[in-house]
Design a protein around this motif. Structure first.
Motif, mmCIF file in Angstrom:
data_model
loop_
_atom_site.group_PDB
_atom_site.id
_atom_site.type_symbol
_atom_site.label_atom_id
_atom_site.label_comp_id
_atom_site.label_asym_id
_atom_site.label_seq_id
_atom_site.Cartn_x
_atom_site.Cartn_y
_atom_site.Cartn_z
ATOM 1 N N THR A 10 0.837 -1.189 0.000
ATOM 2 C CA THR A 10 0.000 0.000 0.000
ATOM 3 C C THR A 10 0.875 1.242 0.000
ATOM 4 O O THR A 10 1.669 1.452 0.906
ATOM 5 C CB THR A 10 -0.892 0.005 1.257
ATOM 6 O OG1 THR A 10 -1.724 -1.148 1.174
ATOM 7 C CG2 THR A 10 -1.749 1.234 1.309
ATOM 8 N N ASN A 12 -0.398 4.763 -0.983
ATOM 9 C CA ASN A 12 -1.293 5.675 -0.273
ATOM 10 C C ASN A 12 -2.758 5.320 -0.542
ATOM 11 O O ASN A 12 -3.635 5.672 0.205
ATOM 12 C CB ASN A 12 -1.014 7.144 -0.610
ATOM 13 C CG ASN A 12 -1.115 7.411 -2.116
ATOM 14 O OD1 ASN A 12 -1.726 6.658 -2.848
ATOM 15 N ND2 ASN A 12 -0.517 8.492 -2.572
ATOM 16 N N THR A 14 -5.903 2.850 -0.652
ATOM 17 C CA THR A 14 -6.265 1.665 0.121
ATOM 18 C C THR A 14 -7.444 0.979 -0.536
ATOM 19 O O THR A 14 -7.375 -0.186 -0.886
ATOM 20 C CB THR A 14 -6.603 2.025 1.582
ATOM 21 O OG1 THR A 14 -7.346 3.236 1.586
ATOM 22 C CG2 THR A 14 -5.349 2.186 2.402
ATOM 23 N N GLY A 117 -5.369 -0.994 -9.215
ATOM 24 C CA GLY A 117 -4.830 -2.074 -8.409
ATOM 25 C C GLY A 117 -4.895 -3.459 -9.027
ATOM 26 O O GLY A 117 -3.912 -4.199 -9.049
ATOM 27 N N PHE A 140 0.407 -0.054 -4.735
ATOM 28 C CA PHE A 140 -0.902 0.516 -5.043
ATOM 29 C C PHE A 140 -0.919 1.959 -4.536
ATOM 30 O O PHE A 140 -1.012 2.197 -3.334
ATOM 31 C CB PHE A 140 -1.970 -0.340 -4.342
ATOM 32 C CG PHE A 140 -3.392 0.068 -4.609
ATOM 33 C CD1 PHE A 140 -3.791 0.604 -5.813
ATOM 34 C CD2 PHE A 140 -4.354 -0.122 -3.613
ATOM 35 C CE1 PHE A 140 -5.125 0.963 -6.042
ATOM 36 C CE2 PHE A 140 -5.684 0.225 -3.832
ATOM 37 C CZ PHE A 140 -6.061 0.771 -5.049
ATOM 38 N N ALA A 141 -0.775 2.910 -5.448
ATOM 39 C CA ALA A 141 -0.697 4.305 -5.009
ATOM 40 C C ALA A 141 -1.081 5.264 -6.123
ATOM 41 O O ALA A 141 -0.942 4.964 -7.303
ATOM 42 C CB ALA A 141 0.723 4.633 -4.530
#
Ligand code: AVJ
Length: 345
Positions: A10, A12, A14, A117, A140-141
């Motif tokens: 992760t 930033n 979610t 994602g 994932f950001a």
């Protein structure tokens, strides 16, 4: 082939999807000039449509960039050195990463960063079996905001930030500078940036690239409304909006719009959004930079431009820049004779 599960770190982001961005999206739709961020294009379907755009005959950036990368990958590998850690921003399809990982000298790590994602994981999974020696960690950001990079393995070489596709063009010139500054700080002391940048050119070529005959770009643009309908409880009638893309020669950018064909009210997450006939939502800007302008921007951000490659047609550029201040000279490679014709002042 490793059977180990590959999981997403992760950065930033979610939640998958756009529900967390409800407020920002509504603010954009209620502004005097309606707008939506292009980062919302990339749900699963949007990522797939974008991949289709990339192979359209009119859409020159992807194949031109891939040719440039293929032609110069050995020099890039020499510049990057051994055991580089490749951090790819806005990774999307893994085709370009595959080329880099294949030809870099014993690359140590690959960290694709993306806001899509599901697609990110799928693309990383299909790579990892082919590069067992490379530490792979999808992140994932939303890279337009601050995010945390996971810990990198020890004994790394240079950090090589890879930012292909002219994704940087989505940002305003001001925000592009801010992002370059962030990248420079993150890549210091000995890091490098390999970035693909679209260049200003004949408006007819640009117009065709964003208004393809098959209508895939229109579908990509309209898919944003489908996504809002599904994920934000919106009620856009897709038959009452149309795709438009115009080139602004002065600002050297494409502007993509969704135009309301009638007067209408649309409910979005419980809010009423009114449209006058022909009123539009701006969905994307795609800025184009002549090499000199990009160098000036990059220098202000703390980078030293080391190499710039442009195709003979002057359509697209890739830049290799370092955060070291000692090497000052920029060498142009395959600079087209007609290059000045593409410059704007
Ligand atoms: C991914 C931002 C580089 O601006 O050319 C392609 C997106 N939009 N066709 C671009 C896009 C419409 C693309 N970037």
């Amino acid at each position: 082939m490793s059977a180990e599960a590959l999981s997403i770190a992760t950065g930033n982001a979610t939640l998958p999807g756009i529900a967390a961005d409800r407020e920002a999206i509504l603010r954009g739709l209620r502004a005097p000039q309606k707008r939506l961020s292009p980062k919302y294009f990339y749900d699963k379907r949007g990522s797939e449509l974008f991949d289709r755009i990339c192979s359209l005959p009119e859409y020159y950036p992807t194949r031109t960039e891939l040719t440039l990368l293929t032609d110069h990958v050995d020099e890039i590998a020499t510049l990057a050195g051994e055991r580089a850690a490749v951090i790819e921003l806005g990774a999307g399809s893994n085709v370009k990463a595959r080329l880099l990982l294949d030809r870099l000298h014993a690359p140590a790590a690959y960290l694709p960063v993306d806001i899509s994602g599901e697609y990110l994981l799928e693309q990383a999974r299909s790579l990892r079996g082919d590069f067992p020696g490379v530490h792979m960690q999808p992140v994932f950001a939303d890279f337009t905001r601050a995010f945390r990079l996971p810990k990198l393995p020890a004994a790394l070489g240079r950090k090589l930030v890879f930012f292909p596709g002219s994704t940087i063009g989505n940002l305003s010139r001001h925000r592009a500078l801010r992002l370059l500054e962030t990248i420079a700080v993150a890549a210091k002391p000995s890091g490098a940036l390999l970035v693909g940048v679209d260049v200003p050119k004949d408006p007819a070529i640009l117009h065709a690239a964003y208004n393809d005959a098959e209508g895939v770009t229109a579908e990509f643009n309209l898919n944003l409304l489908t996504r809002l309908n599904r994920e934000l409880d919106a009620e856009f009638d897709l038959r009452r909006f149309e795709h438009e893309a115009v080139y602004d020669d002065e600002r050297r950018r494409i502007e993509m719009r969704l135009v309301s064909t009638t007067r209408q009210s649309v409910s979005v997450a419980g809010m009423r959004i009114d449209f006058a006939p022909r009123e539009h939502i701006i969905t994307e800007h795609s800025h184009k930079y002549a090499p000199e302008e990009f160098h000036a921007l990059a220098r202000r951000a703390g980078f030293v431009p080391e190499r710039t490659w442009i195709d003979a047609g002057g359509l697209f550029s890739i830049h290799y820049l370092t955060t070291r201040r000692e090497c000052a000279e920029v060498r142009y490679v395959s600079r087209p004779a007609s290059h000045n014709a593409t410059l704007r002042t």
